[in-house]
Scaffold this active site. Structure first.
Site, PDB file in Angstrom:
ATOM      1  NE  ARG A  15      -1.909  -1.705   3.630  1.00  0.00           N
ATOM      2  CZ  ARG A  15      -2.395  -1.837   4.861  1.00  0.00           C
ATOM      3  NH1 ARG A  15      -3.767  -1.205   5.104  1.00  0.00           N
ATOM      4  NH2 ARG A  15      -1.741  -2.288   5.662  1.00  0.00           N
ATOM      5  CE  LYS A  75       0.659  -2.345   9.697  1.00  0.00           C
ATOM      6  NZ  LYS A  75      -0.557  -2.351  10.835  1.00  0.00           N
ATOM      7  CE1 TYR A  94      -5.752   2.522  10.232  1.00  0.00           C
ATOM      8  CE2 TYR A  94      -4.580   2.017   8.122  1.00  0.00           C
ATOM      9  CZ  TYR A  94      -5.765   2.225   8.621  1.00  0.00           C
ATOM     10  OH  TYR A  94      -6.920   2.263   8.252  1.00  0.00           O
ATOM     11  CG  HIS A  96      -2.289  -0.891  15.332  1.00  0.00           C
ATOM     12  ND1 HIS A  96      -3.692  -1.205  15.853  1.00  0.00           N
ATOM     13  CD2 HIS A  96      -2.146  -0.934  14.051  1.00  0.00           C
ATOM     14  CE1 HIS A  96      -4.247  -0.833  14.590  1.00  0.00           C
ATOM     15  NE2 HIS A  96      -3.435  -0.919  13.630  1.00  0.00           N
ATOM     16  CD  GLU A 118      -3.964   2.968  15.400  1.00  0.00           C
ATOM     17  OE1 GLU A 118      -2.957   2.910  16.331  1.00  0.00           O
ATOM     18  OE2 GLU A 118      -3.628   3.362  14.158  1.00  0.00           O
ATOM     19  CG  ASP A 270      -3.408  -4.618  14.043  1.00  0.00           C
ATOM     20  OD1 ASP A 270      -4.288  -5.024  14.679  1.00  0.00           O
ATOM     21  OD2 ASP A 270      -3.483  -4.051  12.840  1.00  0.00           O
TER      22      ASP A 270
END
Length: 372
Positions: A15, A75, A94, A96, A118, A270
């Protein structure tokens, strides 16, 4: 503002954080967009397409980080990127962090303004930037499960739909949110016998109506979980607590009672995973391991394998927030938009997301006290 998009370097992560349409929207408002060469190749987007939209291409990630005021990624940063950040730089991706103590420490030490896709949360509790990738991951979980149930991959040799005279496979989904609903949609479409467990009666009622009784809905508790896990051919973990570690709902003893060759896919990996035997994160290059005779799939970036679909879906959701951050700056934007404010996880070396602080057992600093 100068916005930088480096190429993603996580294993098999194809991505990219922006599309040419996103570049055009930013440059039309007077912002400068710098993109690492080749960043969009995995999503079928050429450097020429970015250039035509007004982006400036750079040869290395280091150039991007040095030049940009805001870094857009898909990511979380990888160790090779840790030293590239500069103080005060905005990171929008993102993260996490509840499962990433080392990265959290790096972001604090580097004085990064870390904003997580997120944990941006609307007043109704929905997570607008997590939703598109949750939709993809939920749908992909069933496709992947069907593949690993094949005997050639070590599975039970079960066809999800069955055939006349032979019953379909049992797909058990823990969690009836976006991931679980989309997993159920695909599993039903493939002809499986589907069970969804959730601890919210209203959500179960919604799913029962949505699928017109085609999905068996069960209240999630330890007793019902233990019974459902035993008969699962494919078990999908779809539990999410925004910003926090997922609770281990499925115990090791439950997994031991599963049928040999059955498959577990934990989409919550994740965030630590909701299944006790998911004790490590795997990659697309080496996606599964076997424990107690059960195949465990624990890849943390499932949408990366359908990169083009995922990239366009993600940019549709993130671009309005990117435009807001670029135009107003993160402080003014967060003050004006409470949903965006909830996305700020690290600011001025402090953890400003309570769920992250609790998961990592670190001090929590309310955002309001340092935002102004």
């Amino acid at each position: 503002m100068i916005i930088g998009i480096p190429r993603e370097i996580k294993d098999q992560e194809n991505r990219v954080a922006i599309t040419p349409a996103g570049v055009l929207a930013l440059t039309a408002e007077g912002h400068r967009v710098v993109i690492e060469k080749g960043a969009g190749v995995g999503s079928g987007i050429t450097d020429a397409a970015y250039g035509e939209a007004g982006a400036i291409l750079r040869s290395t990630a280091q150039e991007i980080y040095e030049e940009a005021e805001m870094i857009l990624k898909v990511k979380e940063p990888q160790p090779a990127e840790y030293d590239l950040f500069k103080p005060g730089q905005i990171l929008f991706t993102y993260l996490h962090l509840a499962a990433e103590p080392e990265l959290t420490a790096v972001l604090c030490r580097q004085k990064v303004v870390a904003i997580a896709y997120e944990t941006i949360q609307l007043a109704d509790g929905s997570l607008p930037l997590l939703m598109p990738m949750s939709e993809v991951a939920g749908r992909m979980a069933v496709q992947l499960g069907a593949r690993f149930l094949e005997k050639t991959y070590g599975g039970r040799g079960v066809l999800l739909a069955g055939v006349p005279g032979v019953p379909p496979a049992n797909v058990v989904i823990i969690g009836g949110g976006t991931v679980g609903t989309n997993a159920a949609r695909i599993a039903v479409g493939m002809g499986a016998q589907v069970t969804v467990l959730d601890n919210n009666p209203r959500r179960l009622a919604y799913l029962d109506e949505l699928f017109n009784g085609r999905v068996q809905t069960i209240m999630s508790n330890s007793y019902n979980l233990a019974r459902a896990v035993v008969y699962a051919d494919l078990l999908i973990g779809a539990v999410l607590i925004p910003g926090a570690r997922a609770p281990h709902l499925v115990t090791e003893d439950m997994v031991k009672k599963m049928k040999p060759g059955s498959v577990i896919i934990d989409v919550a990996v994740d965030q630590g995973g909701c299944i006790a035997t998911i004790d490590r994160v795997t990659t697309h290059s080496d996606p599964v391991y076997i424990k107690h005779g059960v195949i465990h799939y624990a890849v943390a970036n499932i949408p990366g394998i359908v990169a083009r679909t995922s990239t366009f879906a993600l940019t549709n959701a993130t671009l309005p927030y990117v435009l807001k951050l670029a135009k107003e700056g993160f402080r003014a934007a967060a003050i004006r938009d409470p949903a965006l404010a909830k996305g700020i996880n690290v600011l001025e070396e402090k953890i400003t997301c309570p769920a992250v602080a609790q998961a990592l057992q670190l001090p929590y600093t309310p955002l309001e006290g340092i935002l102004c």
